[in-house]
Write a protein that holds these residues in place. Structure first.
Motif, PDB file in Angstrom:
ATOM      1  N   ILE A   1      14.813 -28.885  34.593  1.00 15.57           N
ATOM      2  CA  ILE A   1      15.519 -28.188  33.299  1.00 15.57           C
ATOM      3  C   ILE A   1      16.172 -29.274  32.379  1.00 15.57           C
ATOM      4  O   ILE A   1      16.233 -29.022  31.149  1.00 15.57           O
ATOM      5  CB  ILE A   1      16.805 -27.349  33.925  1.00 15.57           C
ATOM      6  N   VAL A   2      16.761 -30.380  33.125  1.00 15.07           N
ATOM      7  CA  VAL A   2      17.384 -31.529  32.383  1.00 15.07           C
ATOM      8  C   VAL A   2      16.497 -32.087  31.506  1.00 15.07           C
ATOM      9  O   VAL A   2      16.681 -32.495  30.283  1.00 15.07           O
ATOM     10  CB  VAL A   2      18.206 -32.350  33.522  1.00 15.07           C
ATOM     11  N   ALA A   3      15.220 -32.357  32.132  1.00 14.02           N
ATOM     12  CA  ALA A   3      14.333 -33.057  31.180  1.00 14.02           C
ATOM     13  C   ALA A   3      13.683 -32.276  29.972  1.00 14.02           C
ATOM     14  O   ALA A   3      13.645 -32.649  28.972  1.00 14.02           O
ATOM     15  CB  ALA A   3      13.148 -33.288  32.264  1.00 14.02           C
ATOM     16  N   HIS A   4      13.671 -30.925  30.286  1.00 10.66           N
ATOM     17  CA  HIS A   4      13.074 -29.993  29.338  1.00 10.66           C
ATOM     18  C   HIS A   4      14.248 -29.854  28.138  1.00 10.66           C
ATOM     19  O   HIS A   4      14.031 -29.732  27.054  1.00 10.66           O
ATOM     20  CB  HIS A   4      12.926 -28.741  29.901  1.00 10.66           C
ATOM     21  N   GLY A   5      15.682 -29.957  28.633  1.00  8.02           N
ATOM     22  CA  GLY A   5      16.729 -29.701  27.648  1.00  8.02           C
ATOM     23  C   GLY A   5      16.674 -30.914  26.711  1.00  8.02           C
ATOM     24  O   GLY A   5      17.134 -30.850  25.709  1.00  8.02           O
ATOM     25  N   ALA A   6      16.397 -32.228  27.441  1.00 12.99           N
ATOM     26  CA  ALA A   6      16.623 -33.445  26.731  1.00 12.99           C
ATOM     27  C   ALA A   6      15.535 -33.517  25.560  1.00 12.99           C
ATOM     28  O   ALA A   6      15.454 -33.874  24.292  1.00 12.99           O
ATOM     29  CB  ALA A   6      16.251 -34.632  27.393  1.00 12.99           C
ATOM     30  N   THR A   7      14.265 -32.937  25.835  1.00 12.53           N
ATOM     31  CA  THR A   7      13.070 -32.816  25.121  1.00 12.53           C
ATOM     32  C   THR A   7      13.427 -31.589  23.881  1.00 12.53           C
ATOM     33  O   THR A   7      13.210 -31.925  22.616  1.00 12.53           O
ATOM     34  CB  THR A   7      11.899 -32.316  25.892  1.00 12.53           C
ATOM     35  N   ALA A   8      14.147 -30.444  24.168  1.00  6.18           N
ATOM     36  CA  ALA A   8      14.472 -29.478  23.258  1.00  6.18           C
ATOM     37  C   ALA A   8      15.499 -30.015  22.127  1.00  6.18           C
ATOM     38  O   ALA A   8      15.443 -29.592  21.080  1.00  6.18           O
ATOM     39  CB  ALA A   8      14.994 -28.249  24.166  1.00  6.18           C
ATOM     40  N   PHE A   9      16.568 -30.643  22.932  1.00 12.27           N
ATOM     41  CA  PHE A   9      17.744 -31.029  21.929  1.00 12.27           C
ATOM     42  C   PHE A   9      17.504 -32.339  21.044  1.00 12.27           C
ATOM     43  O   PHE A   9      18.178 -32.498  20.077  1.00 12.27           O
ATOM     44  CB  PHE A   9      18.881 -31.165  22.567  1.00 12.27           C
TER      45      PHE A   9
ATOM     46  N   LEU B   1      10.062 -22.425  38.808  1.00 10.23           N
ATOM     47  CA  LEU B   1      11.074 -22.072  38.607  1.00 10.23           C
ATOM     48  C   LEU B   1      11.794 -22.958  37.642  1.00 10.23           C
ATOM     49  O   LEU B   1      12.792 -22.356  36.629  1.00 10.23           O
ATOM     50  CB  LEU B   1      11.984 -22.217  39.953  1.00 10.23           C
ATOM     51  N   GLY B   2      11.833 -24.330  37.625  1.00  8.70           N
ATOM     52  CA  GLY B   2      12.537 -24.755  36.563  1.00  8.70           C
ATOM     53  C   GLY B   2      11.913 -24.575  35.366  1.00  8.70           C
ATOM     54  O   GLY B   2      12.665 -24.639  34.052  1.00  8.70           O
ATOM     55  N   ALA B   3      10.609 -24.523  34.991  1.00 12.07           N
ATOM     56  CA  ALA B   3       9.972 -24.243  33.797  1.00 12.07           C
ATOM     57  C   ALA B   3      10.333 -22.906  33.282  1.00 12.07           C
ATOM     58  O   ALA B   3      10.739 -22.644  31.935  1.00 12.07           O
ATOM     59  CB  ALA B   3       8.509 -24.257  33.747  1.00 12.07           C
TER      60      ALA B   3
ATOM     61  N   ALA C   1      14.047 -23.141  32.141  1.00 13.09           N
ATOM     62  CA  ALA C   1      14.258 -24.118  31.177  1.00 13.09           C
ATOM     63  C   ALA C   1      13.858 -23.128  29.617  1.00 13.09           C
ATOM     64  O   ALA C   1      14.467 -23.412  28.536  1.00 13.09           O
ATOM     65  CB  ALA C   1      13.425 -25.266  31.183  1.00 13.09           C
ATOM     66  N   GLU C   2      12.654 -22.477  29.847  1.00 16.98           N
ATOM     67  CA  GLU C   2      11.985 -21.728  28.844  1.00 16.98           C
ATOM     68  C   GLU C   2      13.210 -20.507  28.114  1.00 16.98           C
ATOM     69  O   GLU C   2      13.442 -20.436  27.020  1.00 16.98           O
ATOM     70  CB  GLU C   2      10.957 -20.847  28.955  1.00 16.98           C
ATOM     71  N   LEU C   3      13.921 -19.938  29.218  1.00 19.83           N
ATOM     72  CA  LEU C   3      14.968 -18.955  28.987  1.00 19.83           C
ATOM     73  C   LEU C   3      16.315 -19.790  28.249  1.00 19.83           C
ATOM     74  O   LEU C   3      16.956 -18.744  27.511  1.00 19.83           O
ATOM     75  CB  LEU C   3      15.145 -18.178  30.146  1.00 19.83           C
ATOM     76  N   LEU C   4      16.471 -20.900  28.581  1.00 17.01           N
ATOM     77  CA  LEU C   4      17.651 -21.473  28.186  1.00 17.01           C
ATOM     78  C   LEU C   4      17.545 -22.063  27.090  1.00 17.01           C
ATOM     79  O   LEU C   4      18.256 -22.009  25.952  1.00 17.01           O
ATOM     80  CB  LEU C   4      18.036 -22.396  29.343  1.00 17.01           C
ATOM     81  N   PHE C   5      16.334 -22.944  26.496  1.00 12.17           N
ATOM     82  CA  PHE C   5      16.197 -23.803  25.551  1.00 12.17           C
ATOM     83  C   PHE C   5      15.193 -23.148  24.515  1.00 12.17           C
ATOM     84  O   PHE C   5      15.210 -23.897  23.356  1.00 12.17           O
ATOM     85  CB  PHE C   5      15.879 -25.193  25.928  1.00 12.17           C
ATOM     86  N   THR C   6      14.428 -22.132  24.596  1.00  6.50           N
ATOM     87  CA  THR C   6      13.552 -21.837  23.897  1.00  6.50           C
ATOM     88  C   THR C   6      13.888 -20.403  23.042  1.00  6.50           C
ATOM     89  O   THR C   6      14.746 -19.729  23.655  1.00  6.50           O
ATOM     90  CB  THR C   6      12.215 -21.224  24.465  1.00  6.50           C
ATOM     91  N   ASP C   7      13.755 -20.428  21.624  1.00  7.41           N
ATOM     92  CA  ASP C   7      14.497 -19.508  20.916  1.00  7.41           C
ATOM     93  C   ASP C   7      14.134 -18.236  21.514  1.00  7.41           C
ATOM     94  O   ASP C   7      12.896 -17.648  21.574  1.00  7.41           O
ATOM     95  CB  ASP C   7      14.041 -19.485  19.540  1.00  7.41           C
ATOM     96  N   ALA C   8      15.061 -17.060  21.385  1.00  3.93           N
ATOM     97  CA  ALA C   8      14.508 -15.660  22.248  1.00  3.93           C
ATOM     98  C   ALA C   8      13.447 -15.304  21.253  1.00  3.93           C
ATOM     99  O   ALA C   8      12.408 -14.402  21.874  1.00  3.93           O
ATOM    100  CB  ALA C   8      15.690 -14.831  21.914  1.00  3.93           C
ATOM    101  N   SER C   9      13.420 -15.360  19.891  1.00  2.00           N
ATOM    102  CA  SER C   9      12.261 -14.488  19.251  1.00  2.00           C
ATOM    103  C   SER C   9      10.737 -15.442  19.640  1.00  2.00           C
ATOM    104  O   SER C   9      10.082 -14.629  19.689  1.00  2.00           O
ATOM    105  CB  SER C   9      12.391 -14.845  17.883  1.00  2.00           C
ATOM    106  N   ILE C  10      10.888 -16.505  19.607  1.00  2.00           N
ATOM    107  CA  ILE C  10       9.717 -17.302  20.435  1.00  2.00           C
ATOM    108  C   ILE C  10       9.312 -16.907  21.757  1.00  2.00           C
ATOM    109  O   ILE C  10       8.106 -16.683  21.949  1.00  2.00           O
ATOM    110  CB  ILE C  10       9.899 -18.795  20.141  1.00  2.00           C
TER     111      ILE C  10
ATOM    112  N   ALA D   1       9.835 -13.977  23.098  1.00  2.00           N
ATOM    113  CA  ALA D   1       9.374 -12.687  23.066  1.00  2.00           C
ATOM    114  C   ALA D   1       7.957 -12.491  22.463  1.00  2.00           C
ATOM    115  O   ALA D   1       7.235 -11.787  23.011  1.00  2.00           O
ATOM    116  CB  ALA D   1      10.304 -11.761  22.117  1.00  2.00           C
ATOM    117  N   MET D   2       7.956 -13.559  21.486  1.00  2.00           N
ATOM    118  CA  MET D   2       6.346 -13.737  21.136  1.00  2.00           C
ATOM    119  C   MET D   2       5.301 -14.139  21.873  1.00  2.00           C
ATOM    120  O   MET D   2       4.091 -13.544  22.066  1.00  2.00           O
ATOM    121  CB  MET D   2       6.352 -14.442  19.719  1.00  2.00           C
ATOM    122  N   LEU D   3       5.754 -14.917  22.852  1.00  2.00           N
ATOM    123  CA  LEU D   3       4.900 -15.734  23.704  1.00  2.00           C
ATOM    124  C   LEU D   3       4.883 -15.001  25.128  1.00  2.00           C
ATOM    125  O   LEU D   3       3.989 -15.362  26.014  1.00  2.00           O
ATOM    126  CB  LEU D   3       5.176 -17.125  23.695  1.00  2.00           C
ATOM    127  N   GLU D   4       5.877 -13.931  25.326  1.00  2.00           N
ATOM    128  CA  GLU D   4       5.815 -13.492  26.570  1.00  2.00           C
ATOM    129  C   GLU D   4       4.519 -12.867  27.182  1.00  2.00           C
ATOM    130  O   GLU D   4       4.835 -13.178  28.408  1.00  2.00           O
ATOM    131  CB  GLU D   4       6.953 -12.015  26.507  1.00  2.00           C
TER     132      GLU D   4
END
Length: 211
Positions: A37-45, A89-91, A94-103, A105-108
């Motif tokens: 989650i930390v690694a994904h967050g660093a990438t996202a931000f 679990l981490g992925a 991380a998707e729920l935390l850092f990925t835009d909700a609309s995206i 929903a689109m990729l669900e």
């Protein structure tokens, strides 16, 4: 002397240990999920906001510096299949935390498949080499083998790139398909190199603190 110190540090990385396998497995799962989650967050931000200015359509699917791939490779190297639940679990978190909700929903419809491909990519690469006669898991050799890990990183990146291109085939514009695959491969490899560099710096710091 240096090799012994390095081996000791790697044994420490294989912690937490427990006489109860189920408890150890749960601890490893939670620990890996947190690191992922930390690694994904660093990438996202940090990475994706810059990248999206140049490649907006591709950034939805792939990053040019994907740090979680380094987490996948090194954790699978240490814990083998036991790393997979923590990576999944981490992925997911991380998707729920850092990925835009609309995206999201689109990729669900294919999000879980994408997460499974990513989590399994390193394990598939390690197992393919093991079946070919090259068992390079950390359990066999506790010394850091950067060349081996880089090979695994490249192979698993190819597995992930191909798998993700299949998963997202219905969402990616044909003109962007090759670019998405390329970004997955580059992002995974660069992400692994970045995490390996951070590991080297951490090991050196540990060595200095003990001297």
């Amino acid at each position: 002397m240096k090799a012994n110190a390095q081996s000791t540090e790697l044994k420490a990385l294989m912690l937490p240990t427990s006489d109860q396998p189920a408890l150890r497995f749960a601890i490893v799962t939670v620990l890996l999920a947190a690191v992922y989650i930390v690694a994904h967050g660093a990438t996202a931000f940090v990475v994706e906001p810059i990248q999206s200015r140049l490649f907006e359509d591709v950034t939805v699917f792939a990053s040019l510096l994907y740090l979680p791939h380094g987490v996948r490779v090194i954790s699978t190297w240490i814990w083998r299949w036991q790393a997979i639940p923590g990576l999944i679990l981490g992925a997911l978190i991380a998707e729920l935390l850092f990925t835009d909700a609309s995206i999201v929903a689109m990729l669900e419809p294919v999000l879980l498949e994408s997460i499974l491909v990513g989590a399994l990519s390193a394990y598939i690469a390690f197992e393919a080499l093991r079946l070919a006669g090259e068992d390079i898991y950390a359990g066999r050799n506790l010394r850091l083998q950067w060349t081996h890990l880089l090979v695994i990183g490249i192979v698993s990146s190819l597995v992930n790139s191909i798998g993700q291109s299949i998963v997202f085939g219905g969402f990616v514009m044909p003109d962007d398909a090759f670019l998405v695959v390329l970004f997955y491969a580059i992002g995974d490899i660069f992400g692994l190199l970045a995490v390996m560099l951070l590991a080297v710096l951490a090991f050196r710091r540990l060595e200095r603190s003990r001297t």
